[in-house]
Design a protein around this motif. Structure first.
Motif, mmCIF file in Angstrom:
data_model
loop_
_atom_site.group_PDB
_atom_site.id
_atom_site.type_symbol
_atom_site.label_atom_id
_atom_site.label_comp_id
_atom_site.label_asym_id
_atom_site.label_seq_id
_atom_site.Cartn_x
_atom_site.Cartn_y
_atom_site.Cartn_z
ATOM 1 N N THR A 34 -57.959 35.587 -5.235
ATOM 2 C CA THR A 34 -58.448 35.270 -5.862
ATOM 3 C C THR A 34 -57.428 34.985 -7.570
ATOM 4 O O THR A 34 -56.816 36.091 -7.471
ATOM 5 C CB THR A 34 -59.854 35.784 -6.918
ATOM 6 O OG1 THR A 34 -60.278 35.803 -5.241
ATOM 7 C CG2 THR A 34 -60.189 34.338 -7.120
ATOM 8 N N GLY A 35 -57.132 33.924 -7.757
ATOM 9 C CA GLY A 35 -56.213 33.921 -8.631
ATOM 10 C C GLY A 35 -54.927 33.688 -9.187
ATOM 11 O O GLY A 35 -53.791 33.508 -9.179
ATOM 12 N N ALA A 36 -54.190 34.346 -7.313
ATOM 13 C CA ALA A 36 -52.236 34.263 -7.202
ATOM 14 C C ALA A 36 -52.552 33.213 -6.989
ATOM 15 O O ALA A 36 -53.008 32.179 -6.251
ATOM 16 C CB ALA A 36 -52.351 35.335 -6.267
ATOM 17 N N SER A 37 -51.343 32.260 -7.498
ATOM 18 C CA SER A 37 -50.638 31.408 -6.982
ATOM 19 C C SER A 37 -49.922 31.686 -5.402
ATOM 20 O O SER A 37 -49.687 32.475 -4.954
ATOM 21 C CB SER A 37 -49.675 30.620 -8.306
ATOM 22 O OG SER A 37 -48.361 31.707 -7.555
ATOM 23 N N PHE A 38 -49.504 30.287 -4.819
ATOM 24 C CA PHE A 38 -49.181 30.437 -3.901
ATOM 25 C C PHE A 38 -47.901 31.431 -3.794
ATOM 26 O O PHE A 38 -47.304 32.131 -3.087
ATOM 27 C CB PHE A 38 -48.159 29.348 -2.586
ATOM 28 C CG PHE A 38 -48.556 29.405 -1.599
ATOM 29 C CD1 PHE A 38 -48.405 29.703 -0.786
ATOM 30 C CD2 PHE A 38 -46.889 28.605 -1.438
ATOM 31 C CE1 PHE A 38 -48.367 30.048 0.222
ATOM 32 C CE2 PHE A 38 -46.291 29.266 -0.078
ATOM 33 C CZ PHE A 38 -47.133 29.394 1.078
ATOM 34 N N ASN A 39 -46.775 30.826 -4.924
ATOM 35 C CA ASN A 39 -45.054 30.854 -5.093
ATOM 36 C C ASN A 39 -45.498 32.974 -5.630
ATOM 37 O O ASN A 39 -44.320 34.165 -4.520
ATOM 38 C CB ASN A 39 -44.114 31.091 -6.428
ATOM 39 C CG ASN A 39 -44.319 29.337 -5.876
ATOM 40 O OD1 ASN A 39 -43.899 29.376 -4.511
ATOM 41 N ND2 ASN A 39 -43.725 29.059 -6.527
ATOM 42 N N GLU A 40 -46.719 33.529 -5.930
ATOM 43 C CA GLU A 40 -46.723 34.966 -5.941
ATOM 44 C C GLU A 40 -47.248 35.757 -4.799
ATOM 45 O O GLU A 40 -46.830 36.359 -4.291
ATOM 46 C CB GLU A 40 -48.116 35.450 -7.070
ATOM 47 C CG GLU A 40 -47.608 34.195 -8.387
ATOM 48 C CD GLU A 40 -48.871 34.857 -8.925
ATOM 49 O OE1 GLU A 40 -48.835 35.187 -10.705
ATOM 50 O OE2 GLU A 40 -50.405 34.264 -8.969
ATOM 51 N N PHE A 41 -47.914 34.886 -3.827
ATOM 52 C CA PHE A 41 -48.145 35.520 -2.798
ATOM 53 C C PHE A 41 -47.360 35.595 -1.515
ATOM 54 O O PHE A 41 -46.912 36.737 -0.767
ATOM 55 C CB PHE A 41 -49.365 34.422 -1.875
ATOM 56 C CG PHE A 41 -49.578 34.918 -0.539
ATOM 57 C CD1 PHE A 41 -50.684 35.194 -0.407
ATOM 58 C CD2 PHE A 41 -49.282 33.717 0.882
ATOM 59 C CE1 PHE A 41 -51.064 36.171 0.805
ATOM 60 C CE2 PHE A 41 -49.382 34.220 2.148
ATOM 61 C CZ PHE A 41 -50.441 35.464 2.088
ATOM 62 N N ARG A 42 -46.068 34.886 -2.037
ATOM 63 C CA ARG A 42 -44.976 34.583 -0.760
ATOM 64 C C ARG A 42 -44.282 35.390 -1.413
ATOM 65 O O ARG A 42 -43.765 36.140 -0.449
ATOM 66 C CB ARG A 42 -44.244 33.176 -1.202
ATOM 67 C CG ARG A 42 -44.558 32.100 -0.487
ATOM 68 C CD ARG A 42 -43.982 30.983 -0.419
ATOM 69 N NE ARG A 42 -43.550 31.411 -0.140
ATOM 70 C CZ ARG A 42 -41.547 30.154 -0.090
ATOM 71 N NH1 ARG A 42 -41.782 29.324 -1.311
ATOM 72 N NH2 ARG A 42 -40.147 30.729 0.795
#
Length: 172
Positions: A34-42
């Motif tokens: 929750t609240g994490a951007s896709f770039n942070e996830f990657r």
């Protein structure tokens, strides 16, 4: 004729070694937190893949499977050659080595599969732990197990809001 006898077990070893095919990455589903951007996830995904790879010793599941298969074939060949030489001298060593290679390769196929799946399972566990610790969502299956305090509660929980109270005892 002699070359043909040596090539048959070698061909069998190559055929059985190709039976194990392991994925090269995680085999589990992880969703962005929750609240994490896709770039942070990657970025977290990349870091956790590296962590899991190092956790299992810096070898992929496929490499672990191949190593186990080759080791079994080599050990089978050595044992077969030794037994063959003990039974029939130099000629028996060649026959024993070929037989040992064939049997060792067959056993190695099973060992490779087990070794590969074990490495994949450990990789997946390390990856999930890392992603969860990074704040991402990891779907799990299972049943709800109430906490210890819920199981040993002496009074029943209150009724949901908006429900009329039960009638007093003895009134219908």
């Amino acid at each position: 004729m002699n070359i043909r006898i040596c090539l048959v077990p070698l061909a069998a070893a190559l055929v059985t070694a190709g039976c194990v095919s392991m994925p090269s990455g995680p085999n589990v589903l992880v969703l962005p937190g929750t609240g994490a951007s896709f770039n942070e996830f990657r970025a977290d995904d990349s870091a956790c893949r590296q962590y899991a790879y190092e956790y299992i010793g810096g070898r992929s599941a496929g490499q672990a499977a191949a190593d186990a298969g080759v080791r079994s074939a080599v050990v089978g060949t050595a044992i077969g050659a030794a037994v063959g030489a003990a039974v029939d001298g130099g000629r028996g060593a060649g026959v024993g080595a070929g037989t040992g290679l064939l049997i060792g390769s067959a056993a190695g196929s099973g060992a490779a599969e087990v070794s590969g799946y074990d490495a994949q399972r450990r990789y997946d566990h390390a990856y999930v732990q890392c992603m969860y610790a990074s704040g991402h969502r990891v779907p799990v299956s299972g049943r709800y197990s109430p906490s210890r305090s819920d199981r040993y509660r002496s009074t029943p929980p209150p009724p949901p809001a908006g429900m009329p109270p039960p009638p007093p005892p003895g009134v219908r």
